[in-house]
Design a protein around this motif. Structure first.
Motif, mmCIF file in Angstrom:
data_model
loop_
_atom_site.group_PDB
_atom_site.id
_atom_site.type_symbol
_atom_site.label_atom_id
_atom_site.label_comp_id
_atom_site.label_asym_id
_atom_site.label_seq_id
_atom_site.Cartn_x
_atom_site.Cartn_y
_atom_site.Cartn_z
ATOM 1 N N ASP A 316 0.829 -1.205 0.000
ATOM 2 C CA ASP A 316 0.000 0.000 0.000
ATOM 3 C C ASP A 316 0.866 1.259 0.000
ATOM 4 O OD1 ASP A 316 -2.575 -1.404 0.371
ATOM 5 O OD2 ASP A 316 -1.734 -1.906 2.338
ATOM 6 N N ILE A 317 1.996 1.194 0.725
ATOM 7 C CA ILE A 317 2.870 2.353 0.929
ATOM 8 C C ILE A 317 4.306 1.934 0.657
ATOM 9 C CG2 ILE A 317 3.743 4.025 2.626
ATOM 10 C CD1 ILE A 317 1.089 3.686 4.153
ATOM 11 N N ALA A 318 5.057 2.772 -0.043
ATOM 12 C CA ALA A 318 6.491 2.551 -0.251
ATOM 13 C C ALA A 318 7.270 3.695 0.386
ATOM 14 C CB ALA A 318 6.828 2.462 -1.741
ATOM 15 N N LEU A 319 8.283 3.333 1.166
ATOM 16 C CA LEU A 319 9.150 4.318 1.819
ATOM 17 C C LEU A 319 10.586 4.022 1.398
ATOM 18 C CD1 LEU A 319 7.616 4.206 5.438
ATOM 19 C CD2 LEU A 319 7.013 5.764 3.568
ATOM 20 N N PRO A 320 11.063 4.606 0.284
ATOM 21 C CA PRO A 320 12.451 4.384 -0.139
ATOM 22 C C PRO A 320 13.423 5.088 0.805
ATOM 23 C CG PRO A 320 11.384 5.980 -1.587
ATOM 24 C CD PRO A 320 10.319 5.436 -0.675
ATOM 25 N N CYS A 321 14.313 4.307 1.426
ATOM 26 C CA CYS A 321 15.200 4.841 2.465
ATOM 27 C C CYS A 321 16.657 4.464 2.221
ATOM 28 C CB CYS A 321 14.775 4.323 3.841
ATOM 29 S SG CYS A 321 13.141 4.853 4.385
ATOM 30 N N ALA A 322 17.026 4.131 0.988
ATOM 31 C CA ALA A 322 18.387 3.659 0.726
ATOM 32 C C ALA A 322 19.277 4.768 0.179
ATOM 33 C CB ALA A 322 18.351 2.462 -0.224
ATOM 34 N N ARG A 341 -0.077 3.066 -3.424
ATOM 35 C CA ARG A 341 -0.770 4.339 -3.632
ATOM 36 C C ARG A 341 -0.129 5.491 -2.858
ATOM 37 N NH1 ARG A 341 -1.845 2.274 -7.369
ATOM 38 N NH2 ARG A 341 -3.831 1.572 -8.237
ATOM 39 N N VAL A 342 0.948 5.202 -2.139
ATOM 40 C CA VAL A 342 1.644 6.253 -1.382
ATOM 41 C C VAL A 342 3.146 6.006 -1.484
ATOM 42 C CG1 VAL A 342 2.003 7.316 0.885
ATOM 43 C CG2 VAL A 342 -0.271 6.451 0.253
ATOM 44 N N VAL A 343 3.897 7.036 -1.878
ATOM 45 C CA VAL A 343 5.358 6.975 -1.885
ATOM 46 C C VAL A 343 5.880 8.209 -1.183
ATOM 47 C CG1 VAL A 343 7.472 6.921 -3.266
ATOM 48 C CG2 VAL A 343 5.439 5.689 -4.070
ATOM 49 N N CYS A 344 6.535 8.014 -0.048
ATOM 50 C CA CYS A 344 7.181 9.123 0.654
ATOM 51 C C CYS A 344 8.642 8.756 0.862
ATOM 52 C CB CYS A 344 6.495 9.417 1.986
ATOM 53 S SG CYS A 344 4.847 10.154 1.794
ATOM 54 N N GLU A 345 9.525 9.716 0.633
ATOM 55 C CA GLU A 345 10.947 9.422 0.492
ATOM 56 C C GLU A 345 11.726 9.661 1.780
ATOM 57 O OE1 GLU A 345 11.255 10.398 -4.287
ATOM 58 O OE2 GLU A 345 11.918 11.925 -2.858
ATOM 59 N N GLY A 346 12.384 8.605 2.251
ATOM 60 C CA GLY A 346 13.255 8.728 3.405
ATOM 61 C C GLY A 346 14.691 8.986 3.023
ATOM 62 N N ALA A 347 15.062 8.688 1.778
ATOM 63 C CA ALA A 347 16.410 8.958 1.270
ATOM 64 C C ALA A 347 16.435 10.294 0.543
ATOM 65 C CB ALA A 347 16.844 7.836 0.323
ATOM 66 N N ASN A 348 17.624 10.744 0.171
ATOM 67 C CA ASN A 348 17.774 11.959 -0.608
ATOM 68 C C ASN A 348 17.652 11.637 -2.088
ATOM 69 O OD1 ASN A 348 18.610 14.072 1.433
ATOM 70 N ND2 ASN A 348 20.118 12.481 1.864
ATOM 71 N N MET A 349 16.661 12.217 -2.750
ATOM 72 C CA MET A 349 16.438 12.088 -4.190
ATOM 73 C C MET A 349 16.433 10.621 -4.645
ATOM 74 S SD MET A 349 18.255 14.505 -7.101
ATOM 75 C CE MET A 349 19.686 13.465 -7.415
ATOM 76 N N PRO A 350 15.651 9.752 -4.006
ATOM 77 C CA PRO A 350 15.652 8.345 -4.398
ATOM 78 C C PRO A 350 14.904 8.054 -5.693
ATOM 79 C CG PRO A 350 14.047 8.688 -2.684
ATOM 80 C CD PRO A 350 14.773 9.996 -2.848
ATOM 81 N N SER A 351 14.135 9.003 -6.192
ATOM 82 C CA SER A 351 13.356 8.792 -7.414
ATOM 83 C C SER A 351 13.950 9.597 -8.563
ATOM 84 C CB SER A 351 11.896 9.212 -7.203
ATOM 85 O OG SER A 351 11.321 8.506 -6.119
ATOM 86 N N THR A 352 14.086 8.964 -9.713
ATOM 87 C CA THR A 352 14.577 9.659 -10.897
ATOM 88 C C THR A 352 13.499 10.614 -11.405
ATOM 89 O OG1 THR A 352 13.716 8.040 -12.473
ATOM 90 C CG2 THR A 352 15.921 7.611 -11.525
ATOM 91 N N PRO A 353 13.865 11.554 -12.294
ATOM 92 C CA PRO A 353 12.842 12.444 -12.866
ATOM 93 C C PRO A 353 11.714 11.678 -13.563
ATOM 94 C CG PRO A 353 15.025 13.312 -13.300
ATOM 95 C CD PRO A 353 15.223 11.957 -12.692
ATOM 96 N N GLU A 354 12.054 10.585 -14.251
ATOM 97 C CA GLU A 354 11.019 9.786 -14.910
ATOM 98 C C GLU A 354 10.074 9.177 -13.885
ATOM 99 O OE1 GLU A 354 10.463 5.990 -17.985
ATOM 100 O OE2 GLU A 354 12.451 6.474 -17.179
ATOM 101 N N ALA A 355 10.625 8.695 -12.774
ATOM 102 C CA ALA A 355 9.780 8.114 -11.727
ATOM 103 C C ALA A 355 8.835 9.156 -11.141
ATOM 104 C CB ALA A 355 10.645 7.508 -10.632
ATOM 105 N N ILE A 356 9.350 10.340 -10.888
ATOM 106 C CA ILE A 356 8.513 11.407 -10.332
ATOM 107 C C ILE A 356 7.390 11.757 -11.305
ATOM 108 C CG2 ILE A 356 8.484 13.828 -9.627
ATOM 109 C CD1 ILE A 356 11.368 13.409 -8.612
ATOM 110 N N ALA A 357 7.704 11.797 -12.603
ATOM 111 C CA ALA A 357 6.673 12.078 -13.608
ATOM 112 C C ALA A 357 5.593 11.003 -13.591
ATOM 113 C CB ALA A 357 7.311 12.168 -14.994
ATOM 114 N N VAL A 358 5.992 9.748 -13.404
ATOM 115 C CA VAL A 358 5.019 8.657 -13.308
ATOM 116 C C VAL A 358 4.123 8.850 -12.088
ATOM 117 C CG1 VAL A 358 4.744 6.172 -12.888
ATOM 118 C CG2 VAL A 358 6.440 6.984 -14.546
ATOM 119 N N PHE A 359 4.720 9.185 -10.955
ATOM 120 C CA PHE A 359 3.934 9.393 -9.734
ATOM 121 C C PHE A 359 2.933 10.533 -9.917
ATOM 122 C CE2 PHE A 359 7.841 7.766 -7.221
ATOM 123 C CZ PHE A 359 7.419 6.453 -7.370
#
Length: 448
Positions: A316-322, A341-359
């Motif tokens: 349900d929720i993803a918390l990228p922290c690596a 349905r929820v992505v909140c980032e625990g790491a610094n810039m864990p999502s690429t620009p393409e990933a952010i556009a998808v979100f």
């Protein structure tokens, strides 16, 4: 005379000056994508060259770090400290010891730190630093000698009213202790020059937990305001196994969720019954071993080689922290396909620009790292206050202050987003709220 597309002009300048700094350019693009309506409303920002000054660090220090290993061989690493912007307070940001540390990496981290620190509401500017030294597999004596050599140079550039470093990847209580001891030895000064210290010599309660706990406080507030939901009975995927991941898992469990994954650079664990943190603590914090051992210790858990597959685990929720760029476009689409349905980032810039556009093109509730992982630096700021007063605060008091700060970041981000016609956009609102605070201070202080 600057044209209306002020942000584009500055981006072109940054790309021309630093064409090989991909991480830094990515961070600048990500934040600048939100700023055009702001600079159009505030022509004083262009008139005072705020963006040109914002993307150029006040100073960048790069230095040699020689040290002697246990075999008596001299080793040489590179050290960095970028002091990006001090418009609202002394430079503040962590030190990262990892082979991937480069000038581009410390600049991207320092640039994002400017926005992140402003969002906390505390008087802290942005900085970052580190080295390409890898402490994994090194003895305590080798790590101590490296830290002492590193601080012998760094101490010239920091101080409690100038620049206050903290920990980051591979820089924990052990490394901070060695760094603090060397600073004190050289400067004959006992001050709050570093945060993340042990409690015995000026550390703050909640500091180890702060980024992970803060991530969950941020996520819980965003869930409540934007979805009228809670963590209760949610399935959560967390990447990483350092402090951020560990305490995000702990707090998510406390809030009623079940976290079913944990990972390191070699692969990831899936435990359908919920991650056993006692096992993780023994593997990663006590023995500094590989996460694959978890599957041998916990029945029904499975280990999977490689880290990318973690984003195919239903949740349900993803918390990228690596680490940075761990979620690309394919991973983002996979998360959505598997129910996230929820992505909140625990790491610094864990999502690429393409990933952010998808979100942003989907129904994902997306909380960017410069807001969602601000808990660590928030409690570092509280540690600075306690050091200045020579007074410790209780765990409960500090934790409540952290909760208030993270909930405030969500509120301020949503207010800023609504003010510019982007209601509910946490990424846009965070970048705008942080930027405006720093930009107004820069304009008020003149050209400096």
């Amino acid at each position: 005379m600057r044209t209306a597309r002020y942000t584009d002009q500055v981006l072109e300048q940054v790309e021309r000056r630093d064409p090989d700094q991909s991480e830094f350019l990515q961070a600048v693009h990500e934040i600048f994508a939100c700023l055009e309506p702001v600079v159009e409303r505030h022509p004083e920002y262009a008139a005072n060259a705020v963006l040109e000054r914002l993307v150029e660090p006040d100073r960048l220090v790069k230095f040699r770090v020689p040290w002697v290993d246990d075999d008596g061989m001299v080793q040489v690493n590179r050290g960095y400290r970028v002091q990006f912007n001090a418009a609202i307070g002394p430079y503040k940001g962590g030190l990262r010891f990892h082979p991937t540390v480069t000038e581009s990496v410390v600049k991207f981290l320092g640039f994002e730190q400017v926005i992140k620190n402003a969002l906390t509401g505390l008087p802290m500017g942005g900085g970052k630093g580190g080295s390409d030294f890898d402490p994994r597999g090194r003895s305590d004596a080798e790590v101590m000698r490296f830290c002492q050599s590193f601080m012998t140079e760094l101490q010239r550039h920091i101080g409690q009213f100038t620049d206050v470093p903290a920990g980051d990847i591979n820089v924990g209580a052990r490394e901070i202790g060695y760094l603090f001891g060397q600073y004190k030895r050289i400067r004959n000064e006992y001050s709050g020059v570093l945060t993340g210290k042990n409690l015995e010599f000026g550390g703050s309660l909640v500091r180890p937990e702060a980024t992970g706990y803060g991530l969950c406080y941020y996520t819980a507030k965003a869930l409540r305001v934007l979805r009228n939901e809670t963590f209760e009975n949610k399935t959560v995927v967390v990447s990483g196994s350092g402090n951020v991941a560990f305490y995000a898992i702990e707090k998510a469990h406390m809030l009623g969720a079940t976290v079913i994954t944990v990972s390191d650079s070699s692969g990831y664990i899936v435990d359908p019954h919920g991650i056993d943190l006692d096992v993780v603590r023994d593997i990663k914090m006590t023995r500094r071993a590989r996460m694959s051992e978890y599957a041998d210790a916990v029945p029904d858990s499975t280990y999977h080689e490689g880290s990318a597959g973690i984003w195919t685990v239903p949740c349900d929720i993803a918390l990228p922290c690596a680490t940075q760029n761990e979620i690309d476009g394919d991973a983002a689409r996979s998360l959505i396909e598997h129910g996230c349905r929820v992505v909140c980032e625990g790491a610094n810039m864990p999502s690429t620009p393409e990933a952010i556009a998808v979100f942003q093109a989907s129904d994902i509730l997306y909380g960017p790292g410069q807001a969602a992982n601000a808990g660590g630096v928030a409690v570092s700021g509280l540690e600075m206050s306690q050091n200045s007063m020579r007074l410790p605060w209780s765990f409960e008091d500090t934790d409540q202050r952290l909760r208030d700060i993270m909930q405030g970041i969500v509120a301020h981000s949503l207010d800023a987003a609504k003010d510019y016609g982007r209601e509910g956009d946490l990424m846009f609102g965070a970048n705008v709220a942080g930027f405006v605070k720093v930009a107004d201070a820069m304009v008020a202080q003149g050209v400096c």
